[in-house]
Scaffold this motif. Sequence first.
Motif, PDB file in Angstrom:
ATOM      1  N   VAL A 152       3.571   0.484   2.108  1.00 22.12           N
ATOM      2  CA  VAL A 152       2.492   1.215   1.484  1.00 22.12           C
ATOM      3  C   VAL A 152       2.713   2.899   1.508  1.00 22.12           C
ATOM      4  O   VAL A 152       2.034   3.659   1.233  1.00 22.12           O
ATOM      5  N   GLU A 157       4.471   6.242   0.542  1.00 18.49           N
ATOM      6  CA  GLU A 157       4.718   6.848  -0.697  1.00 18.49           C
ATOM      7  C   GLU A 157       6.349   7.267  -0.672  1.00 18.49           C
ATOM      8  O   GLU A 157       6.982   7.338  -1.640  1.00 18.49           O
ATOM      9  N   ASN A 217       8.080   4.232  -2.181  1.00 15.46           N
ATOM     10  CA  ASN A 217       7.576   3.785  -3.348  1.00 15.46           C
ATOM     11  C   ASN A 217       7.611   5.060  -4.567  1.00 15.46           C
ATOM     12  O   ASN A 217       8.460   5.054  -5.213  1.00 15.46           O
ATOM     13  N   VAL A 267      -0.183   0.162  -6.767  1.00  6.43           N
ATOM     14  CA  VAL A 267       0.160   0.133  -5.377  1.00  6.43           C
ATOM     15  C   VAL A 267      -1.456  -0.474  -4.655  1.00  6.43           C
ATOM     16  O   VAL A 267      -2.354   0.112  -4.985  1.00  6.43           O
ATOM     17  N   ALA A 283       3.724  -2.474  -3.683  1.00  6.35           N
ATOM     18  CA  ALA A 283       3.693  -1.517  -4.572  1.00  6.35           C
ATOM     19  C   ALA A 283       4.568  -2.032  -5.737  1.00  6.35           C
ATOM     20  O   ALA A 283       5.570  -2.704  -5.430  1.00  6.35           O
TER      21      ALA A 283
END
Length: 425
Positions: free
Chosen positions: A379, A381, A384, A406, A418
């Motif tokens: 999770v 960023e 992702n 996500v 994601a």
Amino acid sequence: MLLARWLEKNERADTLLESLPRTLAGVERGRCQSLLFGAIRHMGRIDAHLSALVERAPRPRLKAVLLVAGFELIEGGDEHHAARVVHHAVEQTKTLASAPEARLVNAVVRRLAAALAADNAPPALATAAQLAAWFSHPEWLVQRWLAQFSAAGTRAFLEWNQKPAPVLARWRLRARAPSDAELAWLAPTQWPEFYEVRPGHWAETGAAIADGRIYVQDASTRLAVGLLAPRPGERILDACAAPGGKSILIADMLAAAREAGDGAPARLVALDLPGPRIDRLRENLARAAAGVEVALVQADLAKAGRRLFADHNLPEEYDAVLLDAPCSNTGVMRHRVDVKWRLRTGDIEKHAKQQLALLDAAARRVAASGRLVYSTCSVDEVENERVVSAFLERAGARFELEKSVVAYPWLSGHDGAAAFLLRRK
């Protein structure tokens, strides 16, 4: 004792569970898992109290007894619960250690019970240190989440991670719904085809897995495969396939499309590094429905050139490529309870560097106008959105981002994940 092995040898908790004898089943096996996972899940909070109660760090076998006792105290019970926990810990120590250590355990667990009972949950605007101590997470990780998810989101995430995970299973027989007898041990969920396995029905679960009615996997797995949208007649590559959960979902979707009237054959290639998980991948691919051609390739995606695919008589380019990249696993800590204790500062950035290299390699296998789905069970960023942004910057006009999703566990109700759908122009 599994927990002592985990403390001493740093073995993965899920691997330790697999080492249990098959004769240990049903309630006993479930309780063993509950104690192991619970002690690891709450280790930070228990350890903080133990460090104030014991002058010298106990050896792993003794510490394991104390951690299990701490978890049982946190679990709670009736007014006699604490006394039973003390008695059980003392008896375990007599068996696993020595009489003097049993006397020590008797004194420590009694004081631990009082200390845990006096604990107060942190306030709404708690510091990272307070949240880390109460919810048993590394402080650096809590600080990272506070910066990304706000105080409310971080607290909800921590609360989520501290709860035991239900067992979810996907119903594979699309031609029929579960019968009333099957629904006696499969509880419907908000996600179509996914059911919660009711506790105490492991015999029925094992039989249903063996005959192909269900596959045990979290509902988050549907996100990446849903974006990939595999279709009959396509060449499909699962580029980091082990242990095979998403591969078998792809195969099931292709088989269902054929049963619905699209008879075009499809070819699924599952690729991953040689290693211990390959056996699981091979076993899962063997469960693929008839009519779906499946190939297993053991190779490093980052080094896989045209010759590798030619040597296996496989296509060099694919209509749809799934890259479910290795990651920090921050979205699945409810299931993988020891991940938070394994992660170190800087690990997430290291993962992102590897993920970008793998994404570049996967992109080379995408045919013109083909689809590439990049996914993680993180999770963060950094692993992702930032990886995808860096890839698009390097790819120039060759790829574009069409869609992304996500899932945050405390909002979605399932594991974090994601997925990003990229289209080659």
